[in-house]
Design a protein around this motif. Structure first.
Motif, mmCIF file in Angstrom:
data_model
loop_
_atom_site.group_PDB
_atom_site.id
_atom_site.type_symbol
_atom_site.label_atom_id
_atom_site.label_comp_id
_atom_site.label_asym_id
_atom_site.label_seq_id
_atom_site.Cartn_x
_atom_site.Cartn_y
_atom_site.Cartn_z
ATOM 1 N N LEU A 60 -14.473 23.503 10.813
ATOM 2 C CA LEU A 60 -13.831 22.826 9.683
ATOM 3 C C LEU A 60 -13.861 21.316 9.865
ATOM 4 O O LEU A 60 -14.215 20.568 8.955
ATOM 5 C CB LEU A 60 -12.372 23.262 9.565
ATOM 6 C CG LEU A 60 -12.123 24.620 8.939
ATOM 7 C CD1 LEU A 60 -10.647 24.947 9.034
ATOM 8 C CD2 LEU A 60 -12.572 24.613 7.489
ATOM 9 N N TYR A 66 -14.769 19.979 4.064
ATOM 10 C CA TYR A 66 -13.356 20.087 4.365
ATOM 11 C C TYR A 66 -12.680 18.740 4.157
ATOM 12 O O TYR A 66 -11.592 18.660 3.601
ATOM 13 C CB TYR A 66 -13.137 20.609 5.782
ATOM 14 C CG TYR A 66 -11.695 20.980 6.000
ATOM 15 C CD1 TYR A 66 -11.117 21.975 5.231
ATOM 16 C CD2 TYR A 66 -10.907 20.306 6.915
ATOM 17 C CE1 TYR A 66 -9.786 22.302 5.371
ATOM 18 C CE2 TYR A 66 -9.569 20.628 7.071
ATOM 19 C CZ TYR A 66 -9.008 21.628 6.294
ATOM 20 O OH TYR A 66 -7.689 21.946 6.422
ATOM 21 N N LYS A 251 -9.141 25.963 -1.505
ATOM 22 C CA LYS A 251 -10.201 26.323 -0.556
ATOM 23 C C LYS A 251 -9.741 27.452 0.370
ATOM 24 O O LYS A 251 -10.528 28.334 0.727
ATOM 25 C CB LYS A 251 -10.602 25.079 0.256
ATOM 26 C CG LYS A 251 -11.908 25.250 1.022
ATOM 27 C CD LYS A 251 -12.390 23.903 1.551
ATOM 28 C CE LYS A 251 -13.340 24.073 2.723
ATOM 29 N NZ LYS A 251 -14.549 24.840 2.386
ATOM 30 N N GLN A 268 -7.657 27.039 8.020
ATOM 31 C CA GLN A 268 -7.317 26.041 7.006
ATOM 32 C C GLN A 268 -5.846 26.081 6.645
ATOM 33 O O GLN A 268 -5.224 25.050 6.434
ATOM 34 C CB GLN A 268 -8.142 26.273 5.741
ATOM 35 C CG GLN A 268 -9.594 25.943 5.896
ATOM 36 C CD GLN A 268 -10.372 26.356 4.674
ATOM 37 O OE1 GLN A 268 -9.954 26.110 3.553
ATOM 38 N NE2 GLN A 268 -11.498 26.999 4.875
#
Lengths: 294, 435
Positions: A60, A66, A251, A268
């Motif tokens: 990420l 990201y 996301k 995330q």
């Protein structure tokens, strides 16, 4: 503050237990589960799963997508909060004027909050759709600029910010209205007598007296924008065009539930959790000092 | 809103079933992604099956979009309460195949001793959904992208009443139509990745990905940023700038541009034929997906749509009911009715022959268009695509296409970025699946 004294040492714990239990089951347990998932790589059906350490985080933090979702999140959150608070205060101020049918207006301004975000999204979709919406047609007619958010990222972002702020503005109005009505009329009258105009009264009396509510709403709006504002984006832009409206929470949903990449999605959500914790901490540490309570 | 849709579907299913049915029937749950006119048709099909026998009761439930059906099925499977039958779209095939959660259809039918002539299914369908020569899911709704055109707009521009055969003609026709005031834009494309890349590549016999589009291994890489891809997408981007092409979003979002007459042509799945017959207010007809002509060979397009997967985790006794429903679906009569009503192609030779015998395709040429694209014997480039996490890949591709059509990136830059992201996703899937 006054300290409450309980005769029984166990009773206070017993009284808070239901709340602790609810928080534990619905907040801490899922949060810990996210942390656990974030260090695994899991196949879509969950039949294969193996430990990868911090690999999901490394991926990420080295992906430009990201970072763009972080930037989008902040843009979105500050946009929604600014518009939501500004419009909320304005409408609340108007709803304290002495006008005919005040009760009806006051009720009406709270309605948007009662509309579920996806429904609000669909309404805005119909109004703003480049193919069949009325507004882009008029706007383009007047400005000769094509408001096609299917391709123009900033138009799409502006659209979801306005739509999300609109769904939440009723909440802000309710709090501001309560705050405004709690300000004693005598104080304002005294200021008027001393020659303070409307702007001066607002700056020196109303705004400071409203600051606890404003602060509360600031925190709530920001957290709501980071964490909970999902329905409108899901209904209208799906994160597009070209990821222009892909905010962090969208996301998380998209990679996890549509893309079925559970490890990355969990990582995330852990990072998102950290962002919100940090944000709240900063607000309480720096902003709260300047807030006048009572 | 989705919950609403589910609730409505549940109520609708309850109404269809009616209160008088006895409770002794074994329930077979069937989750699907068919909304609108297609959903009504599924419900009708299920009703016919339920009335045809007394032992089983199929409960059809619309669970939203295909990805939502998949997510729902996964969640249910992990809670050990999966639906019996799940409709999954083409791009979910690899995920389902490697899931370990499915009961292959060829095996189920063998166990239940129901003879199905698997050879009767048309090649592009068996090719897409088979592994080692056996079908793993029951072909149900198969479609292919075709071109729809507005006859009134063509007439206004003085064009002959025939669809453009080549991309060159698409450009020429569009410009004439716009100049004559027949429409504001020449054409738009639904499901951009599926129509403009996933199908356009096999249609020109170009490889979409390595390992024969993913059929022969998991270490697959996308090949869409080569000369052909850049040429095609570059042309679309140039046309977008000129107003000839009008990008209208993902999935079926662009359809309104054609329906309301803004664009004279639409490239979309044959599955919308049934809906268009009911709703379009102007004369229209169809043509094959446009082709670039020489030096590219005209090959075949691939099937999209969905198949029915049987999930593991049920009582053995339910298998019989599931198998019976599957046999019912595969019978020529149901095949034909489904296809004629919706616009999905009939998937067995028998059904096609029967329809031909009744002059169905002569009377309804639009229903022949997709089939005509599927008639060539597939090459390794045109058998289909077997990519893991294809939903995410498609999204990466469409995000980059939007950057290209918005003029933020050149076709080459956009496709390079899509390939880089797509390859990352493929690598991740291979790592998660190959342990």
């Amino acid at each position: 503050m006054k300290r409450a004294v309980f005769p029984n040492r166990l009773l206070p714990y017993l009284l808070v237990l239901p709340q602790i239990a609810v928080t534990g089951v619905f907040f801490f347990w899922p949060a810990l589960e996210s942390v656990r998932l974030s260090v695994f790589r899991t196949s879509p059906f969950g039949d294969k799963s193996f430990f990868v350490g911090l690999e999901n985080f490394r991926k990420l933090l080295t992906s430009s997508e990201y970072y763009s979702s972080i930037v989008n999140s902040f843009l979105f959150a500050f946009g929604v909060t600014a518009i939501g608070l500004g419009a909320g205060l304005l409408v609340a101020a108007l709803a304290t004027q002495k006008i005919r049918g005040l009760a009806a207006y006051r009720t009406a301004v709270l309605w948007p909050y009662g509309i579920a975000p996806p429904i609000a999204g669909i309404i805005f979709l119909f109004i703003f759709h480049p193919s069949y919406g009325a507004l882009p047609y008029w706007l383009s007619f007047v400005t000769s600029y094509e408001f096609n958010w299917l391709l123009k990222g900033w138009v799409a972002m502006a659209l979801v910010i306005v739509a999300t702020a609109w769904t939440h503005v009723g909440y802000n109005i309710a709090f501001f209205l309560a705050g405004l009505l709690a300000i004693p009329a005598s104080v304002l009258e005294a200021a008027s007598v001393d020659g303070a105009g409307a702007i001066r009264r607002f700056r020196s009396i109303i705004f400071p007296l409203l600051s606890p509510i404003t602060f509360y709403l600031l925190v709530v709006n920001l957290i709501f924008s980071f964490f909970g504002s999902f329905g409108v984006i899901h209904a209208v832009t799906q994160g597009g065009p070209g990821r222009a409206t892909e905010i962090m929470v969208f996301k998380v949903y998209n990679d996890g539930l549509i893309g079925l990449n559970l490890g990355s999605s969990a990582a995330q959500s852990v990072l998102l959790m950290l962002v919100v914790i940090a944000l709240t901490a900063i607000q309480f540490r720096f902003v709260e000092k300047r807030v006048t309570y009572s | 809103m989705k919950r609403w849709a589910c609730a409505v579907a549940v109520v609708a299913a309850a109404l269809v079933v009616g209160p008088t049915e006895s409770l002794a029937k074994t329930e077979i749950s069937f989750w699907h992604a068919m909304g609108g006119q297609l959903g009504d048709t599924v419900n009708e099909l299920v009703k016919q099956f339920n009335h045809s026998q007394a032992e089983y009761e199929v409960k059809a439930l619309n669970k939203g979009t295909y990805p939502e059906v998949l997510t729902g099925a996964i969640a249910a499977y992990r809670q050990k309460n999966p639906p019996h039958i799940v409709q999954m779209f083409d791009v979910g095939t690899q995920t389902m195949l490697l899931s370990g959660a499915i009961h292959p259809i060829f095996q189920l039918m063998k166990e239940q001793e129901i003879a199905i002539n698997w050879g009767d299914f048309i090649k592009p369908v068996t090719g897409y959904y088979s592994k080692d020569g056996n079908l793993y899911s029951m072909p149900f709704n198969s479609s292919s992208p075709i071109l729809y055109y507005n006859k009134d707009a063509f007439k206004k521009a003085g064009l002959p009443d025939k669809p453009p055969a080549t991309w060159k003609e698409v450009g020429e026709f569009s410009k004439k139509i716009i100049a004559a005031g027949g429409a504001k834009c020449g054409f738009t494309t639904s499901w951009p990745s599926w129509t403009m890349l996933e199908n356009t590549f096999p249609w020109h016999d170009q490889p979409f990905a390595t390992n024969q589009n993913g059929y022969t291994g998991l270490d697959t890489k996308l090949l869409i940023n080569g000369e052909f891809g850049v040429k095609h997408i570059g042309q679309l981007a140039a046309w977008q700038k000129e107003g000839v092409y009008s990008y209208g979003g993902r999935m079926g979002q662009p359809d309104p541009k054609f329906i309301n007459g803004d664009c004279a042509m639409l490239i979309q799945s044959s599955a919308v034929i049934g809906g268009f017959k009911k709703s379009l207010k102007f004369e229209w007809a169809t043509g094959q997906l446009p082709h670039w002509g020489a030096p590219y060979k005209k090959q075949n397009t691939i099937v999209g749509g969905g198949t029915l997967w049987v999930m593991k985790g049920h009582k053995g006794a339910d298998d019989k009911g599931v198998a019976q429903f599957m046999r019912f679906i595969a019978e020529p009569h149901q095949q034909m009715w489904w296809s004629v009503t919706t616009g999905y192609v009939p998937v067995t030779q028998t059904a096609i022959k029967n329809l031909e015998a009744g002059y169905h395709f002569k009377k309804n040429p639009e229903q022949w268009t997709a089939l005509s694209q599927l008639s060539a014997k597939p090459t390794p480039n045109s058998l289909g695509h077997r990519l893991g996490n294809f939903v995410q890949i498609r999204e990466a591709i469409e995000g980059e296409l939007e950057n290209v059509f918005a003029g933020k990136k050149t076709a080459k830059e956009g496709l390079d970025a899509a390939v880089a992201k797509g390859n990352d996703i493929l690598k991740e899937f291979a790592a998660a699946s190959a342990q």
